[in-house]
Write an enzyme that holds these catalytic residues in place. Structure first.
Site, PDB file in Angstrom:
ATOM      1  N   CYS A 270       0.972  -1.278   0.039  1.00 34.70           N
ATOM      2  CA  CYS A 270       0.085   0.005   0.072  1.00 34.70           C
ATOM      3  C   CYS A 270       0.785   1.180   0.176  1.00 34.70           C
ATOM      4  O   CYS A 270       1.711   1.446  -0.913  1.00 34.70           O
ATOM      5  CB  CYS A 270      -0.951  -0.018   1.241  1.00 34.70           C
ATOM      6  SG  CYS A 270      -2.398   1.070   0.888  1.00 34.70           S
TER       7      CYS A 270
ATOM      8  N   HIS B 214      -3.523  -5.518   0.937  1.00 34.88           N
ATOM      9  CA  HIS B 214      -2.799  -5.743   2.253  1.00 34.88           C
ATOM     10  C   HIS B 214      -2.826  -7.211   2.596  1.00 34.88           C
ATOM     11  O   HIS B 214      -3.665  -7.602   3.292  1.00 34.88           O
ATOM     12  CB  HIS B 214      -3.776  -5.012   3.298  1.00 34.88           C
ATOM     13  CG  HIS B 214      -3.457  -3.662   3.316  1.00 34.88           C
ATOM     14  ND1 HIS B 214      -2.334  -2.951   3.998  1.00 34.88           N
ATOM     15  CD2 HIS B 214      -4.319  -2.555   2.772  1.00 34.88           C
ATOM     16  CE1 HIS B 214      -2.516  -1.661   3.722  1.00 34.88           C
ATOM     17  NE2 HIS B 214      -3.360  -1.344   3.045  1.00 34.88           N
TER      18      HIS B 214
ATOM     19  N   GLU C 163      -1.131  -8.518   4.899  1.00 40.23           N
ATOM     20  CA  GLU C 163      -1.108  -8.688   6.512  1.00 40.23           C
ATOM     21  C   GLU C 163      -2.123  -8.452   7.205  1.00 40.23           C
ATOM     22  O   GLU C 163      -2.669  -8.871   8.434  1.00 40.23           O
ATOM     23  CB  GLU C 163      -0.175  -7.543   7.010  1.00 40.23           C
ATOM     24  CG  GLU C 163      -0.683  -6.161   7.307  1.00 40.23           C
ATOM     25  CD  GLU C 163      -0.970  -5.289   6.078  1.00 40.23           C
ATOM     26  OE1 GLU C 163      -0.633  -5.842   4.724  1.00 40.23           O
ATOM     27  OE2 GLU C 163      -1.340  -4.107   6.086  1.00 40.23           O
TER      28      GLU C 163
END
Lengths: 86, 232
Positions: free
Chosen positions: B86, B203, B205
């Site tokens: 990002c 994303h 994560e």
């Protein structure tokens, strides 16, 4: 040799290259149309005004161009114009 | 094996990345404040999401020109892995570490939702644990995520299999209807020439545990771990 420095006022205008999508401009243009101001075209740009010392106008312009190349503009999407004043 | 997650002022996915790497992937991971520079020989560095420098000027522009990014670049030149997520992807693009740039979404709003991306190559240290063409569920959260690059660069990316991910349908179909931000060619993950730097807008994560809605992003980190283990 002595080098006399002058203070220059430089206006840098950064805008999107021709043909680049400008979603912000499209939204503003639509809003203007809603207010009864139809426009044929609308472009946005960002202006920086900087003051700095340089030996001459040419050097001031070169320094401003370097600022654009290294930080202020992204060469993939932007073009820039530089206006130098003493 | 040791990974680092770089923390800039305005990073906000840094701790998520550390948590996933250390807790779920079992990797010793340091959270490194950008002013502290990279002082250890890291195997991989993650540039996390957030709003470094308040997205002033352009997202990632100012962070890309900090001293720690010189460390990241020289680490990449030595073959270390660099993953930008990002805002991290925007920083890598602004630093010129991957071709192209991520700019204002076609519809100029912040988008935060789950999407699907298709794995375009498995020949990279970040995607080796996926199947080619696999569609994975993963969230995006950005306003400046529309990938733009000169046509010649994109053709070269295609030729070299350096497009890692494209937005797609849950079934893996790529098309404008599945392209949330108007990215060129639906591209949302690109590799550098050597293949050891990946910049991606989604994303992983936030998609590494089923309880968060998807664990399909975790294999990106595990692919990195496998790559480092294989080279050890």
């Amino acid at each position: 040799m002595r080098c006399f420095l002058m203070i220059y006022l430089v206006k840098i205008t950064i805008s999107l290259k021709e043909g680049m999508l400008d979603p912000e401009a499209a939204a503003i243009r639509q809003a203007l149309a809603n207010l009864g101001y139809p426009t044929l075209d609308l472009k946005t740009a960002r202006q920086f005004t900087v003051r700095f010392d340089a030996a001459n106008g040419e050097e001031a312009r070169e320094q401003a161009a370097a600022m654009c190349d290294r930080l202020l503009a992204n060469p993939i999407i932007h073009r820039y114009e530089i206006e130098v004043r003493e | 094996m040791r990974f680092a997650v770089v923390q800039f002022g305005g990073s906000n996915c840094d701790r998520d990345a550390v948590s996933v790497l250390s807790t779920l992937c079992g990797v010793d991971t340091d959270l490194v404040w950008y002013k502290d520079r990279l002082r250890k020989p890291y195997d991989a560095v993650i540039i996390p999401g957030g709003f470094s420098y308040g997205d002033y000027l352009r997202a990632g522009a100012i962070a890309a020109r900090t001293a720690i990014m010189e460390d990241v670049a020289s680490m990449a030149a030595r073959g270390g892995l660099v993953l930008g997520i990002c805002n991290g992807a925007q920083i890598l693009a602004e630093a010129g570490m991957v071709p192209g740039t991520f700019t204002m979404n076609a519809y100029p709003k912040f988008i935060c939702r789950k999407v699907h991306i298709r794995v375009e190559t498995t020949q990279s240290p970040f995607t080796s644990l996926y199947r080619k063409g696999e569609a994975i569920a993963i969230p995006i959260a950005h306003q400046e995520g529309r990938y733009v690059a000169p046509l010649a660069d994109v053709q070269k990316l295609e030729r070299d299999s350096r497009i890692a991910f494209r937005f797609c349908s849950p079934e893996g179909d790529v098309g404008q209807g599945w392209n949330p931000n108007g990215s060129l060619g639906s591209i949302t993950g690109v590799l550098n020439e050597a293949g050891n730097v990946l910049a991606m807008m989604p994303h992983p994560e936030r998609a590494s545990e089923e309880i968060l809605g998807s664990d399909q992003g975790k294999r990106i980190f595990m692919s990195m771990v496998r790559h480092v283990e294989a080279g050890a």
